[in-house]
Every structure is written in structure tokens, then in C-alpha cells.
Write an enzyme that holds these catalytic residues in place. Structure first.
Site, PDB file in Angstrom:
ATOM      1  N   CYS A  93      -2.293 -39.610  50.201  1.00 49.11           N
ATOM      2  CA  CYS A  93      -2.960 -39.981  51.456  1.00 49.11           C
ATOM      3  C   CYS A  93      -4.024 -38.961  51.834  1.00 49.11           C
ATOM      4  CB  CYS A  93      -1.940 -40.140  52.577  1.00 49.11           C
ATOM      5  SG  CYS A  93      -0.970 -41.656  52.430  1.00 49.11           S
ATOM      6  N   GLU A 107      -0.909 -44.423  56.227  1.00 49.13           N
ATOM      7  CA  GLU A 107      -2.282 -43.928  56.306  1.00 49.13           C
ATOM      8  C   GLU A 107      -3.208 -44.741  55.411  1.00 49.13           C
ATOM      9  OE1 GLU A 107       0.545 -42.238  55.879  1.00 49.13           O
ATOM     10  OE2 GLU A 107       0.274 -40.095  56.269  1.00 49.13           O
ATOM     11  N   ASN A 165       3.894 -48.065  56.908  1.00 50.72           N
ATOM     12  CA  ASN A 165       4.279 -48.030  55.501  1.00 50.72           C
ATOM     13  C   ASN A 165       4.881 -49.370  55.088  1.00 50.72           C
ATOM     14  OD1 ASN A 165       6.535 -47.219  57.185  1.00 50.72           O
ATOM     15  ND2 ASN A 165       7.606 -46.474  55.368  1.00 50.72           N
TER      16      ASN A 165
END
Length: 164
Positions: free
Chosen positions: A115, A75, A62
């Protein structure tokens, strides 16, 4: 009116040592990805490791920004990197983990809706499911055989996709 029940199947594991060697390696690589997390605001690190059909593993973490909506989840960082650098690559499995010094994470952290939508579109584009492993460091693991079971009402509009 009709009431429809929805049921999903998933696997649970008590710890990483119960996984296959390949899945265990992917979880270890997701843990490695935590090191590149840029999360100075939330202090909540997320790492993902994605195994492609050819065996290559791509990492993502992230990346936050002081203007919160400008950040990006692990992701999507990894999936968009694959889309940009390896168009046509097939994603077979993803492992996702998280860590914070602020509290103990006692259960697997799952992907956010944005995501999941991106993951579902990758599945649709490649015409094959993506196995997803949600790995709690030193704890339980959940594995699903495809994103569709996590997002049963995925947004799909074929007229927007053209040739997809």
C-alpha cells in the site's frame, strides 16, 4: 562505508478530539468504511477515507478472498477506485483505521509495504504529498505529512514510467 541516519517527523494525538475538524471528519468516515469490509477469514476490518483536493471523500475497505493473495487492502481499494473513476484527481489526505472483535487494537495500524508503494506512486504522479492519518479507534493517532517519510527507499524507475 558511510552510515546514514534517517529521521522522520510526525504528529501524535491522544484522541480524535485533538484533531482539526476536517481531519476528525475524515477519521469518522474511515470508521464508517469499516462497515463494508469483507474479512470473514482474518476478522480484521480496515477502513480508509480519502479526501481529494476538490473536497470529495472516497471510502475503501479491505476485501478478502479465500485465496488470500487475491484480497486487497482498504488503501488500494480506494486509491484504485479513484484512479479508475476520477483520473487526474489529486489525493490530499488519507485516514486509515482498523477493528477486530478478536482483540483490542491499542495503537494505530499502519499501511503495509504494498500500500505504501502505491501511495508513493500516487504522490509522484500528482507531484504533491499525501497526508496520512493512522487512527486507532478510541486511542492514539499518528499523522505524517507525506508517504515518502514512511517509505524512504520507494521503488521508482523513471524509465518504466515514460511521461510520469
Amino acid at each position: 562505508m558511510n552510515v546514514v541516519d534517517f529521521k522522520i517527523s510526525y504528529e501524535t494525538y491522544e484522541n480524535i478530539n485533538e484533531l482539526s475538524a476536517e481531519d476528525k471528519e475524515l477519521c469518522i468516515r474511515a470508521e464508517e468504511a469499516l462497515k463494508t469490509s469483507y474479512s470473514p477469514y482474518s476478522k480484521f476490518k480496515v477502513g480508509t477515507a480519502i479526501q481529494l483536493a476538490d473536497g470529495e471523500i472516497v471510502l475503501g475497505s479491505n476485501q478478502e478472498n479465500v485465496a488470500y493473495p487475491s484480497g486487497l487492502c482498504a488503501e488500494r481499494v480506494a486509491l484504485f477506485a479513484i484512479g479508475s473513476n476520477k483520473p487526474g484527481a489529486v489525493v490530499s489526505t488519507m485516514a486509515i483505521t482498523a477493528f477486530t472483535e478478536n482483540f483490542d487494537i491499542k495503537k494505530p495500524v499502519t499501511s503495509c509495504g504494498a500500500c505504501l508503494q502505491v501511495m508513493a506512486e500516487v504522490e509522484q504522479k500528482q507531484k504533491s504529498p499525501i497526508a496520512v492519518i493512522f487512527y486507532c479507534l478510541n486511542g492514539q493517532i499518528i499523522k505524517v505529512s507525506g508517504v515518502r517519510s514512511l517509505l524512504p527507499f520507494v521503488f521508482v524507475e523513471d524509465r518504466l514510467a515514460g511521461s510520469l
